[in-house]
Structure formats: structure tokens, C-alpha cells
Scaffold this motif. Structure first.
Motif, PDB file in Angstrom:
ATOM      1  N   PRO A  93      25.477  72.352 144.155  1.00 38.46           N
ATOM      2  CA  PRO A  93      24.436  73.274 143.695  1.00 38.46           C
ATOM      3  C   PRO A  93      24.489  74.593 144.451  1.00 38.46           C
ATOM      4  N   ASN A  94      24.282  75.672 143.716  1.00 40.07           N
ATOM      5  CA  ASN A  94      24.246  77.033 144.285  1.00 40.07           C
ATOM      6  C   ASN A  94      25.593  77.490 144.839  1.00 40.07           C
ATOM      7  N   ASP A  95      26.657  76.728 144.543  1.00 39.47           N
ATOM      8  CA  ASP A  95      27.990  77.137 144.992  1.00 39.47           C
ATOM      9  C   ASP A  95      29.005  76.732 143.930  1.00 39.47           C
ATOM     10  N   VAL A  96      28.807  77.282 142.723  1.00 38.35           N
ATOM     11  CA  VAL A  96      29.616  76.893 141.570  1.00 38.35           C
ATOM     12  C   VAL A  96      30.448  78.083 141.105  1.00 38.35           C
ATOM     13  N   ASP A  97      31.754  77.891 141.021  1.00 39.15           N
ATOM     14  CA  ASP A  97      32.637  78.930 140.504  1.00 39.15           C
ATOM     15  C   ASP A  97      32.504  78.985 138.982  1.00 39.15           C
ATOM     16  N   PRO A  98      32.167  80.139 138.404  1.00 41.74           N
ATOM     17  CA  PRO A  98      31.932  80.211 136.952  1.00 41.74           C
ATOM     18  C   PRO A  98      33.114  79.769 136.110  1.00 41.74           C
ATOM     19  N   ALA A  99      34.330  80.169 136.492  1.00 42.51           N
ATOM     20  CA  ALA A  99      35.499  79.775 135.700  1.00 42.51           C
ATOM     21  C   ALA A  99      35.700  78.258 135.733  1.00 42.51           C
ATOM     22  N   ALA A 100      35.558  77.667 136.909  1.00 43.94           N
ATOM     23  CA  ALA A 100      35.702  76.219 137.032  1.00 43.94           C
ATOM     24  C   ALA A 100      34.577  75.503 136.291  1.00 43.94           C
ATOM     25  N   ALA A 101      33.370  76.079 136.345  1.00 47.86           N
ATOM     26  CA  ALA A 101      32.243  75.492 135.624  1.00 47.86           C
ATOM     27  C   ALA A 101      32.521  75.461 134.130  1.00 47.86           C
ATOM     28  N   ARG A 145      35.427  75.415 132.581  1.00 46.79           N
ATOM     29  CA  ARG A 145      36.491  74.467 132.246  1.00 46.79           C
ATOM     30  C   ARG A 145      36.011  73.020 132.317  1.00 46.79           C
ATOM     31  N   ASP A 146      34.998  72.745 133.118  1.00 50.22           N
ATOM     32  CA  ASP A 146      34.454  71.386 133.189  1.00 50.22           C
ATOM     33  C   ASP A 146      33.317  71.165 132.184  1.00 50.22           C
ATOM     34  N   TYR A 147      32.498  72.196 131.972  1.00 47.73           N
ATOM     35  CA  TYR A 147      31.285  72.002 131.179  1.00 47.73           C
ATOM     36  C   TYR A 147      31.579  71.776 129.700  1.00 47.73           C
ATOM     37  N   VAL A 148      32.467  72.567 129.122  1.00 47.81           N
ATOM     38  CA  VAL A 148      32.708  72.458 127.682  1.00 47.81           C
ATOM     39  C   VAL A 148      33.277  71.087 127.308  1.00 47.81           C
ATOM     40  N   PRO A 149      34.314  70.575 127.996  1.00 44.93           N
ATOM     41  CA  PRO A 149      34.778  69.222 127.657  1.00 44.93           C
ATOM     42  C   PRO A 149      33.718  68.149 127.918  1.00 44.93           C
ATOM     43  N   MET A 150      32.929  68.332 128.987  1.00 47.84           N
ATOM     44  CA  MET A 150      31.884  67.352 129.274  1.00 47.84           C
ATOM     45  C   MET A 150      30.876  67.286 128.138  1.00 47.84           C
ATOM     46  N   LEU A 151      30.415  68.448 127.672  1.00 51.79           N
ATOM     47  CA  LEU A 151      29.435  68.474 126.598  1.00 51.79           C
ATOM     48  C   LEU A 151      30.034  67.959 125.296  1.00 51.79           C
ATOM     49  N   ALA A 152      31.277  68.324 125.011  1.00 51.63           N
ATOM     50  CA  ALA A 152      31.938  67.854 123.795  1.00 51.63           C
ATOM     51  C   ALA A 152      32.078  66.333 123.796  1.00 51.63           C
ATOM     52  N   THR A 153      32.274  65.754 124.973  1.00 47.72           N
ATOM     53  CA  THR A 153      32.373  64.301 125.090  1.00 47.72           C
ATOM     54  C   THR A 153      31.010  63.648 124.962  1.00 47.72           C
ATOM     55  N   TRP A 154      30.013  64.189 125.650  1.00 46.93           N
ATOM     56  CA  TRP A 154      28.678  63.591 125.668  1.00 46.93           C
ATOM     57  C   TRP A 154      28.020  63.615 124.298  1.00 46.93           C
ATOM     58  N   ARG A 155      28.276  64.657 123.508  1.00 41.66           N
ATOM     59  CA  ARG A 155      27.519  64.865 122.279  1.00 41.66           C
ATOM     60  C   ARG A 155      27.645  63.702 121.299  1.00 41.66           C
ATOM     61  N   ARG A 156      28.676  62.857 121.425  1.00 43.13           N
ATOM     62  CA  ARG A 156      28.817  61.725 120.513  1.00 43.13           C
ATOM     63  C   ARG A 156      27.890  60.577 120.896  1.00 43.13           C
ATOM     64  N   LEU A 157      27.570  60.456 122.158  1.00 41.19           N
ATOM     65  CA  LEU A 157      26.862  59.259 122.616  1.00 41.19           C
ATOM     66  C   LEU A 157      25.432  59.146 122.095  1.00 41.19           C
ATOM     67  N   PRO A 158      24.633  60.217 122.096  1.00 43.26           N
ATOM     68  CA  PRO A 158      23.271  60.063 121.587  1.00 43.26           C
ATOM     69  C   PRO A 158      23.201  59.659 120.122  1.00 43.26           C
ATOM     70  N   ARG A 183      22.531  66.272 135.523  1.00 40.25           N
ATOM     71  CA  ARG A 183      22.922  67.023 136.719  1.00 40.25           C
ATOM     72  C   ARG A 183      24.008  68.046 136.388  1.00 40.25           C
ATOM     73  N   LEU A 184      25.016  67.623 135.628  1.00 39.73           N
ATOM     74  CA  LEU A 184      26.096  68.540 135.294  1.00 39.73           C
ATOM     75  C   LEU A 184      25.600  69.675 134.410  1.00 39.73           C
ATOM     76  N   ASP A 185      24.711  69.364 133.488  1.00 40.69           N
ATOM     77  CA  ASP A 185      24.157  70.406 132.623  1.00 40.69           C
ATOM     78  C   ASP A 185      23.385  71.435 133.449  1.00 40.69           C
ATOM     79  N   GLN A 186      22.597  70.963 134.388  1.00 42.80           N
ATOM     80  CA  GLN A 186      21.811  71.876 135.218  1.00 42.80           C
ATOM     81  C   GLN A 186      22.696  72.724 136.124  1.00 42.80           C
ATOM     82  N   LYS A 187      23.755  72.132 136.659  1.00 45.49           N
ATOM     83  CA  LYS A 187      24.606  72.858 137.604  1.00 45.49           C
ATOM     84  C   LYS A 187      25.586  73.802 136.905  1.00 45.49           C
ATOM     85  N   LEU A 188      26.118  73.385 135.763  1.00 45.69           N
ATOM     86  CA  LEU A 188      27.259  74.087 135.180  1.00 45.69           C
ATOM     87  C   LEU A 188      26.918  74.990 134.004  1.00 45.69           C
TER      88      LEU A 188
END
Length: 298
Positions: free
Chosen positions: A232-240, A242-255, A281-286
Motif C-alpha cells: 500500500p502507498n508504494d505501487v508502481d503504476p505500470a506494474a499495477a 499489468r497486474d490489475y487488468v488480467p486479475m479483473l479479467a479473471t475474477w469477472r467470471r466467478l461472480p 485488496r488488489l482492487d483497492q491497491k491497484l
């Protein structure tokens, strides 16, 4: 959890994917695999085109796709398929070629937001919504549409013609079946479980809890390293990004496969709760840093 733009897939593709997933354990392996380029491009539109009035330039799509490891030919191919399915249409703005969301796609995206960020969790004393349907054999296409809609909503199967879900899905169920034009074949009830048998055993027979557990466990295994990597409070935007979009694309099927069943009727500890905490947590951080980076590329 504060809603954020997401994308739930184009309606036909999502229905087919969820229908297949709901009848196959292979979805757990699918969630653990790399997200296909088309799903990532879908997610880019859902996340970032609405900050541009539903539009992204062709150059920006290619740049963002490259950041996710997608080569330009695959990006352009994915966009072409989206256009053929009516998800986007070509549009020039200020002399720049690009694509804009169609009105039906905006509705699908908003529906996806409700599932991804606003899913309810039922309590043991809550009612259930029960859907019964009977469709003549010569209209089997309508039967398939009803089944696909109920699977998308997370219904469990009591019998081939009787499906059940927590009652908080009642209004959405009515709207979905009405939009399909199949209400002449469907009866919808609000019910209480009174007897006979153990409700926990009933839930385990109506839903494939082992498959759901496997999906959540795969999500946890795949994205826990990202949670540990970003402080938290130390997140590189480019790295965020690259991690956030695949994470959200994966999660969106589960609900779409888990309707928010009462925790008291599920195995303890329930992997879905652990996965949901990880997603939160990942959504809030990234989310914020990822959006900052993406908008700088538009």
C-alpha cells in the motif's frame, strides 16, 4: 466495495463461456491459465473507454495491449471480432481512428459491474427464488436460452426443469427472463426450505461446490503473489496496470457462477470468502495507479 468500470464480456460469448464452465471442472485450469487476448481487450474497453465517452483510439488500444504482452496483430484481431459481434463500432474523433462502445455494450458493462462489485451474500434464514420451466421439444433453442440465463445468474439445479438461487437474485432473474422473451414458459416462486434433509447437503447437490472451490483456490494461488508484490502507498503504476487488468479479467467470471450462497451452508473456511478478500485488496491497491498509467497512454 466501490464499483469500478469492468467488463463482463459480450453477451453471447459470455453466455457460452459460462454455460460450458458450469458443466466442466476445466474452468479451474482455465482461470489459472493466461487470460486470452480478446478478454484482455474487452477489459480495457470496460475499464478505460468510459473515461473517454466510450471511445478508444486504435493507437491507444495497441499501446495498452502491448503493455499486457499482446502483439499488435492479436490486438487488432480481437478488436475486429468485437466489432463483428456488435460490441464496438468504428469511430473517428479529431481525425484519429478508433472504436466506441455500442449502447447495448454499455448496458452489459453496467450489468457486469453489479455482479463483480455488488454481489450480495445471503443469510441462512433468507428466502430462495425458484424457477420452473417447461419448453416444447421443437423450441429447444428457448430452453437453451433459459438455461444459459440461469447459469449466468448463478442458479443451482434441483432438477432439469427446476432451478434455485438466493432470493436477492429475484428481480434480476425476472428482468433477464423477460428480456429473452421466454416468460410464457417460466414460473418463478419465492420459497423457504422447510424439509426434508440437511440444507448443507442440498446445497452441495444443487451446486458443484468442489468446482467452485477449485476455481477460487486457483485464483488465490495465481494472484496472491501480486498482493505480496504491491505494498500500500508504494505501487508502481505500470506494474499495477499489468497486474490489475488480467486479475479483473479473471475474477469477472466467478461472480456469475457463485450466487452468494449463505456461508453457513458452505464448507468452512469457504475459499470464496478468501478469494473475495484478495480481490478486494488488489482492487483497492491497484485500481487507481493502473488507471493513472492507462490514461497516460490514451
Amino acid at each position: 466495495m466501490t464499483p469500478s468500470p469492468s467488463f463482463s464480456g459480450d453477451e453471447d460469448a459470455l453466455g457460452a463461456a459460462v454455460s460450458e464452465a458450469a458443466t466442466s471442472r476445466e474452468i479451474a485450469a482455465d482461470i489459472g491459465a493466461e487470460v486470452p487476448p480478446q478478454q484482455l481487450i474487452f477489459s480495457l474497453f470496460g475499464l478505460y473507454s468510459r473515461t473517454q465517452d466510450g471511445w478508444l483510439s486504435s493507437a491507444a488500444i495497441v499501446r495498452l495491449g502491448r503493455e499486457l504482452g499482446i502483439e499488435e496483430p492479436l490486438t487488432r484481431s480481437a478488436v475486429s471480432r468485437m466489432k463483428r459481434r456488435g460490441f464496438v463500432r468504428s469511430s473517428k474523433r479529431a481525425g484519429r481512428a478508433g472504436y466506441e462502445l455500442t449502447p447495448s455494450s454499455v448496458r452489459i458493462i453496467l450489468d457486469g459491474d453489479k455482479h463483480v462489485f455488488g454481489r450480495g451474500r445471503a443469510l441462512p434464514e433468507d428466502s430462495w427464488v425458484v424457477v420452473g420451466f417447461s419448453v416444447p421439444e421443437h423450441q429447444r433453442e428457448r430452453r437453451h436460452r433459459i438455461r444459459t440465463a440461469l447459469i449466468r445468474l448463478g442458479f443451482g439445479t434441483v432438477s432439469p426443469g427446476m432451478w434455485i438461487a438466493p432470493a436477492h437474485l429475484e428481480r434480476e432473474t425476472q428482468a433477464a427472463l423477460h428480456s429473452l422473451g421466454v416468460t410464457d414458459y417460466v414460473d418463478i416462486f419465492r420459497a423457504q426450505f422447510v424439509a426434508v434433509g440437511d440444507p448443507r447437503e442440498k446445497v452441495a447437490s444443487w451446486w458443484d461446490l468442489d468446482a467452485l472451490t477449485g476455481m477460487y483456490a486457483t485464483f488465490i494461488d495465481r494472484f496472491t503473489p501480486a498482493d505480496e508484490r504491491h505494498q500500500p502507498n508504494d505501487v508502481d503504476p505500470a506494474a499495477a496496470f499489468r497486474d490489475y487488468v488480467p486479475m479483473l479479467a479473471t475474477w469477472r467470471r466467478l461472480p456469475y457462477l457463485d450466487p452468494g450462497l449463505p456461508l453457513a451452508l458452505l464448507p468452512s473456511p469457504w475459499a470464496g470468502s478468501i478469494a473475495e478478500d484478495l480481490f478486494s485488496r488488489l482492487d483497492q491497491k491497484l485500481r487507481g495507479p493502473a488507471e493513472t498509467y492507462a490514461l497516460s497512454m490514451l
